[in-house]
Design an enzyme around this catalytic site. Structure first.
Site, PDB file in Angstrom:
ATOM      1  N   LEU A 126       0.822  -1.206   0.000  1.00  5.00           N
ATOM      2  CA  LEU A 126       0.000   0.000   0.000  1.00  5.00           C
ATOM      3  C   LEU A 126       0.857   1.256   0.000  1.00  5.00           C
ATOM      4  O   LEU A 126       0.741   2.108  -0.874  1.00  5.00           O
ATOM      5  CB  LEU A 126      -0.924   0.028   1.235  1.00  5.00           C
ATOM      6  CG  LEU A 126      -1.926  -1.110   1.424  1.00  5.00           C
ATOM      7  CD1 LEU A 126      -2.739  -0.858   2.693  1.00  5.00           C
ATOM      8  CD2 LEU A 126      -2.845  -1.224   0.229  1.00  5.00           C
ATOM      9  N   THR A 127       1.719   1.396   1.003  1.00  9.17           N
ATOM     10  CA  THR A 127       2.457   2.633   1.259  1.00  9.17           C
ATOM     11  C   THR A 127       3.420   2.981   0.135  1.00  9.17           C
ATOM     12  O   THR A 127       4.031   2.104  -0.479  1.00  9.17           O
ATOM     13  CB  THR A 127       3.232   2.511   2.575  1.00  9.17           C
ATOM     14  OG1 THR A 127       2.317   2.156   3.613  1.00  9.17           O
ATOM     15  CG2 THR A 127       3.927   3.801   2.938  1.00  9.17           C
ATOM     16  N   GLU A 128       3.558   4.291  -0.123  1.00  9.93           N
ATOM     17  CA  GLU A 128       4.496   4.792  -1.129  1.00  9.93           C
ATOM     18  C   GLU A 128       5.361   5.890  -0.504  1.00  9.93           C
ATOM     19  O   GLU A 128       5.067   6.369   0.598  1.00  9.93           O
ATOM     20  CB  GLU A 128       3.734   5.339  -2.340  1.00  9.93           C
ATOM     21  CG  GLU A 128       2.909   4.282  -3.059  1.00  9.93           C
ATOM     22  CD  GLU A 128       2.264   4.808  -4.332  1.00  9.93           C
ATOM     23  OE1 GLU A 128       2.396   6.020  -4.627  1.00  9.93           O
ATOM     24  OE2 GLU A 128       1.625   3.997  -5.033  1.00  9.93           O
ATOM     25  N   PRO A 129       6.420   6.299  -1.195  1.00  8.91           N
ATOM     26  CA  PRO A 129       7.281   7.351  -0.637  1.00  8.91           C
ATOM     27  C   PRO A 129       6.525   8.611  -0.228  1.00  8.91           C
ATOM     28  O   PRO A 129       6.888   9.265   0.752  1.00  8.91           O
ATOM     29  CB  PRO A 129       8.276   7.627  -1.768  1.00  8.91           C
ATOM     30  CG  PRO A 129       8.379   6.316  -2.486  1.00  8.91           C
ATOM     31  CD  PRO A 129       6.989   5.749  -2.452  1.00  8.91           C
ATOM     32  N   GLY A 132       1.146   7.826   2.580  1.00 10.23           N
ATOM     33  CA  GLY A 132       1.074   6.969   3.756  1.00 10.23           C
ATOM     34  C   GLY A 132      -0.373   6.811   4.164  1.00 10.23           C
ATOM     35  O   GLY A 132      -1.120   6.024   3.589  1.00 10.23           O
ATOM     36  N   ILE A 158       7.475  -1.705   2.825  1.00  9.18           N
ATOM     37  CA  ILE A 158       6.606  -2.857   2.638  1.00  9.18           C
ATOM     38  C   ILE A 158       7.162  -4.045   3.431  1.00  9.18           C
ATOM     39  O   ILE A 158       8.297  -4.474   3.209  1.00  9.18           O
ATOM     40  CB  ILE A 158       6.474  -3.224   1.149  1.00  9.18           C
ATOM     41  CG1 ILE A 158       5.959  -2.016   0.351  1.00  9.18           C
ATOM     42  CG2 ILE A 158       5.581  -4.441   0.970  1.00  9.18           C
ATOM     43  CD1 ILE A 158       4.639  -1.451   0.841  1.00  9.18           C
ATOM     44  N   VAL A 235     -10.728  -6.900   9.293  1.00 12.66           N
ATOM     45  CA  VAL A 235     -10.421  -8.184   9.917  1.00 12.66           C
ATOM     46  C   VAL A 235      -9.141  -8.115  10.744  1.00 12.66           C
ATOM     47  O   VAL A 235      -9.066  -8.685  11.838  1.00 12.66           O
ATOM     48  CB  VAL A 235     -10.315  -9.291   8.845  1.00 12.66           C
ATOM     49  CG1 VAL A 235      -9.776 -10.588   9.449  1.00 12.66           C
ATOM     50  CG2 VAL A 235     -11.680  -9.538   8.214  1.00 12.66           C
ATOM     51  N   GLU A 358      -0.732   0.475  10.389  1.00 13.78           N
ATOM     52  CA  GLU A 358      -2.139   0.055  10.279  1.00 13.78           C
ATOM     53  C   GLU A 358      -3.093   1.075  10.891  1.00 13.78           C
ATOM     54  O   GLU A 358      -4.063   0.731  11.559  1.00 13.78           O
ATOM     55  CB  GLU A 358      -2.351  -1.337  10.890  1.00 13.78           C
ATOM     56  CG  GLU A 358      -1.791  -2.432  10.005  1.00 13.78           C
ATOM     57  CD  GLU A 358      -2.440  -3.777  10.244  1.00 13.78           C
ATOM     58  OE1 GLU A 358      -3.681  -3.839  10.335  1.00 13.78           O
ATOM     59  OE2 GLU A 358      -1.709  -4.760  10.332  1.00 13.78           O
TER      60      GLU A 358
END
Length: 382
Positions: A126-129, A132, A158, A235, A358
Site C-alpha cells: 500500500l504505502t508509497e514514498p 502513507g 513494505i 479483519v 495500520e
C-alpha cells in the site's frame, strides 16, 4: 454476561505462546533483523498450524472463515516473545486476505493452501514514498492493455519485501483504485532497502517497472480496490491491539518480577508507593485494553466492516496503552530497563511503531469521530 475468553480462543492463545517459547532463545537475534527472515523462526511457524487461521477452511484453514478474535489472541501469544514471529504470522493474513475476498477460484487454490502452511510468504503493498495515511494520493498505476495489466510505480516500507512470493498491490486505475496480485517473479520487479527503523523489522521498497500480469490478476472489481483494503483492515486491524496486549503483558511481567525481587530502602520496590502506583496503573491500562480488544474482535467476527470503528478504537486504545505501560516498566526497573536487548528495552522500542502502522492514532481518531457522528446523529437531522 460472560466476560471470560471462550475456551477455544484461550487454547489458541496458549498454542501461540508455546510456539513462541520454542524460539525464545533466538528471539533477540530474530527481532534485530531488517533485511532477512530468520530461518529458525520461519521453520517454527511452518511446523505449527497457526497460519491455518489466516485462510478459510475450504483452502486449508482452521475455521470456515478467517476469525478476527482467533488471529487477535494468536498475535497476543506470539508478540510477548518475538515481534519477528508475530510479523511473519500477521502478514500471512494481511497479505492474502484480498485473495480470499476478491480472488478467482484458480488464484485461491494456487495461493491460499500454501499461505495456510506458510510455504510461501505474503505481502500487502500500500504505502508509497509520498503516500502513507492518505492512500488516495498514491501514484502507482495499473493500466489494462492488449498485453495484460501493466503495473508501474514504487511502494515503500513494505513488510516482507523481497521475501514474499506475491504482493497484493493497491494501484490507481482510471478514476478509481484497484488491487492487483503480482507474483514476486514477474519481470520488472526490483527490491531495495528502506531506512532502518527504531524497532528492526523486515521492510523494503518494491518497484514495478512495466510489470505485466494477466487481467485475471486484478482482485475484485476494477476501481473498487478500497473495498478490499477496508475488508482487510476490518479483519486484521484489531489484531494489532492483540499484539499490543501481548507486548505490554510481557513487559509488565518482567517489571513486576524485578520490583518484587529488588530491595531498596529496606523493602521490595513493589512496596514503595511510587513504584506500586506505576505497576497498578499499568495493570489497569492492560486489562482495560484487553477487554475492549476482545469485545471488538468478537464483534468483527459477525460483521467486520460494520465493526471497523470498534476495531479502530481497540487498536487506538491498546497501542497507546502499551506505550504508557512499557514506559512505566522502564521507570520501575531503572537502569536495568535501559539494558540493550533486555525484555523491557526491546518492548520499549517495539511499542513505539504500533501507534503508527495500520492506522496512525491521529487518523484513527478522525475515523472514530466520524463513525460516532453517524451513529449518534442518524435520524436526528434532515
Amino acid at each position: 454476561m460472560e466476560f471470560e475468553l471462550p475456551e477455544r480462543y484461550a487454547a489458541i492463545r496458549e498454542e501461540a505462546r508455546g510456539v513462541a517459547a520454542g524460539i525464545a532463545d533466538v528471539a533477540v537475534e530474530a527481532d534485530g533483523l531488517s533485511d532477512r527472515i530468520h530461518p529458525a523462526v520461519l521453520s517454527a511457524l511452518q511446523d505449527s498450524s497457526l497460519t491455518e487461521l489466516m485462510v478459510p477452511k475450504v483452502h486449508g484453514g482452521r475455521f470456515d472463515d478467517v476469525d478476527p478474535l482467533a488471529v487477535c489472541v494468536a498475535r497476543e501469544g506470539l508478540m510477548g516473545t518475538s515481534s519477528h514471529l508475530d510479523s511473519l504470522f500477521a502478514l500471512q493474513g494481511i497479505g492474502s486476505y484480498a485473495i480470499t475476498r476478491g480472488g478467482s477460484a484458480e488464484q485461491q487454490e494456487r495461493w491460499l493452501p500454501r499461505v495456510a502452511r506458510a510455504e510461501v510468504l505474503a505481502a500487502l503493498a500500500l504505502t508509497e514514498p509520498v503516500a502513507g495515511s492518505d492512500l488516495k494520493s498514491l501514484t502507482t498505476t495499473v493500466t489494462e492493455t492488449a498485453d495484460g495489466l501493466v503495473v508501474d510505480g514504487e511502494k515503500a516500507f513494505i513488510s516482507n519485501a523481497g521475501h514474499a512470493a506475491f504482493y497484493t498491490v493497491l494501484a490507481k486505475e482510471g478514476d478509481g483504485f484497484s488491487v492487483v496480485l503480482v507474483p514476486a517473479d514477474a519481470e520488472g520487479i526490483t527490491f531495495g532497502p528502506t531506512p532502518p527503523i527504531i524497532a528492526p523489522h523486515v521492510l523494503g521498497s518494491v518497484t514495478f517497472d512495466n510489470v505485466v500480469v494477466d487481467p485475471a490478476n486484478r482482485l475484485g472489481e476494477p476501481g473498487r480496490g478500497f473495498d478490499l483494503v477496508l475488508s482487510t483492515l476490518a479483519v486484521f486491524r484489531v489484531s494489532v491491539a492483540g499484539a499490543s496486549i501481548g507486548l505490554a503483558e510481557a513487559a509488565l511481567r518482567e517489571a513486576t518480577r524485578h520490583a518484587n525481587e529488588r530491595v531498596q530502602f529496606g523493602r521490595p520496590l513493589a512496596r514503595l508507593g511510587a513504584v506500586a502506583a506505576l505497576l497498578a496503573d499499568s495493570w489497569t491500562d492492560l486489562e482495560q485494553a484487553r477487554l475492549l480488544t476482545y469485545r471488538s474482535a468478537a464483534r468483527a467476527r459477525q460483521d467486520p466492516l460494520s465493526a471497523l470503528p470498534h476495531s479502530s478504537m481497540a487498536k487506538l486504545a491498546a497501542s497507546e496503552a502499551v506505550g504508557r505501560i512499557v514506559d512505566r516498566c522502564v521507570q520501575v526497573m531503572g537502569r536495568w530497563g535501559l539494558v540493550a536487548d533486555s525484555v523491557v528495552e526491546r518492548a520499549y522500542r517495539t511499542a513505539r511503531p504500533m501507534r503508527v502502522y495500520e492506522g496512525a492514532s491521529e487518523v484513527l481518531r478522525l475515523g472514530i469521530a466520524k463513525a460516532l457522528g453517524e451513529e449518534y446523529l442518524d435520524g436526528v437531522e434532515g
